[in-house]
Design an enzyme around this catalytic site. Sequence first.
Site, short mmCIF file in Angstrom:
data_model
loop_
_atom_site.label_atom_id
_atom_site.label_comp_id
_atom_site.label_asym_id
_atom_site.label_seq_id
_atom_site.Cartn_x
_atom_site.Cartn_y
_atom_site.Cartn_z
N TYR A 81 40.27 45.06 47.96
CA TYR A 81 40.38 44.10 49.05
C TYR A 81 41.60 43.22 48.90
O TYR A 81 42.24 43.21 47.84
CB TYR A 81 39.10 43.26 49.15
N ARG A 127 50.40 44.65 47.01
CA ARG A 127 49.33 44.74 46.00
C ARG A 127 48.23 45.69 46.45
O ARG A 127 47.66 46.43 45.63
CB ARG A 127 48.76 43.36 45.68
N ARG A 159 25.14 60.38 47.87
CA ARG A 159 25.52 59.59 46.70
C ARG A 159 25.87 60.54 45.56
O ARG A 159 25.08 61.43 45.25
CB ARG A 159 24.38 58.67 46.28
N GLU A 175 41.53 33.89 33.47
CA GLU A 175 41.78 33.32 34.80
C GLU A 175 40.50 32.67 35.30
O GLU A 175 39.47 32.70 34.65
CB GLU A 175 42.28 34.40 35.77
N LEU A 219 44.29 39.39 37.41
CA LEU A 219 44.83 39.81 38.70
C LEU A 219 46.24 39.23 38.84
O LEU A 219 46.48 38.07 38.51
CB LEU A 219 43.95 39.30 39.84
N1 PDD Z 1 40.86 35.78 44.94
N2 PDD Z 1 42.41 36.04 40.09
C1 PDD Z 1 41.28 36.47 40.67
C2 PDD Z 1 40.19 37.01 39.81
C3 PDD Z 1 41.13 36.44 42.07
O1 PDD Z 1 40.02 36.89 42.65
C4 PDD Z 1 42.19 35.90 42.86
C5 PDD Z 1 42.13 35.85 44.37
C6 PDD Z 1 43.35 35.43 42.20
C7 PDD Z 1 44.54 34.88 42.96
O2 PDD Z 1 45.24 35.87 43.64
P1 PDD Z 1 46.03 35.55 44.98
O3 PDD Z 1 46.96 34.43 44.66
O4 PDD Z 1 46.73 36.80 45.29
O5 PDD Z 1 45.01 35.13 46.02
C8 PDD Z 1 43.43 35.54 40.82
C9 PDD Z 1 40.71 35.80 46.37
C10 PDD Z 1 41.35 34.65 47.06
C11 PDD Z 1 39.24 35.98 46.72
O6 PDD Z 1 38.60 36.75 46.03
O7 PDD Z 1 38.76 35.39 47.69
#
Ligand code: PDD
Length: 287
Positions: A33, A52, A101, A183, A207
């Site tokens: 996603y 990405r 499945r 993170e 990520l």
């Molecule tokens: N989440 N790390 C994780 C585990 C994340 O799920 C996200 C983003 C980020 C930041 O990535 P970016 O700057 O590309 O949004 C880092 C999104 C916003 C979500 O799951 O809603």
Amino acid sequence: MMRTVYVNGDYVPENEAVISIFDRGFLMADGVYEVTSVLGGKLIDFEGHAARLERSLSELDMPHPCTKDEMLEIHRELVRLNGIEEGLVYLQVTRGSDGDRDFVFPDRETTKPTIVLFTQSKPGLADNPAAKRGTKVISIDDIRWGRRDIKTVQLLYPSMGKMMAKAAGADDAWMIEDGAVTEGTSNNAYIVKDGKIVTRGLSSDILHGITRAAVLRFAREAQMEVEERAFTIEEAKAAEEAFSTSASAFVMPVVEIDGVPLGDGTPGPVARRLREIYLDESLKTAI
Ligand code: PDD
């Protein structure tokens, strides 16, 4: 208000959107996603999110459901149809289904990926009071799988982490592996030490945040020092400042870690400045 959503080529009312119960996104979390923010009715960092997505799909050997231009068109059309001024566009692609499945992937020549997009209206996203107040985080073990660089829909543990934070009276959780912070549950994590911005380097441990890439670029352009390395939670608790970044929260100051206030317990100057720069600069290139 009833939203218009996008499912496999059609714009439909949200209550008419249909996906097979055999879809591998549903049965196996076999999907990826992206979340792209919308400010002033325009998409922020669309190119980064598209790139990405491309990478996530190729890492999982999943076919791309449409071209980048088509994807941009769908994003824009949903923003228009739903009158989004500030908010988010959520996109999900799954491996689809061949009607049963099975652990084995279905034949990619005959099984179409599923693509779904919907919007979330979030008035006040840029002027979020949480950014003025600052957020509180707790630390939890990082027990996720080893390919966190792929943006998969396997979000059960991050959701549990948010619930653990909530139960502890905090806003979010920072995850720890081998003593170092990886993170946040849905964001990248940073501290400020001796005036330097410190954040974990890119690897399959985290990520590769699109907001992270932009914020680090803007920080360097503003002559701020950046150090990409792992840091411990103890180092974070003793830091001058901390913050997180994501497409949905931009730059979000962190003012407390595991009950320990950072500095004077209010958002620090580096986080506040970076939030301002990020919002100003990314609006200029919004499409
Ligand atoms: N989440 N790390 C994780 C585990 C994340 O799920 C996200 C983003 C980020 C930041 O990535 P970016 O700057 O590309 O949004 C880092 C999104 C916003 C979500 O799951 O809603």
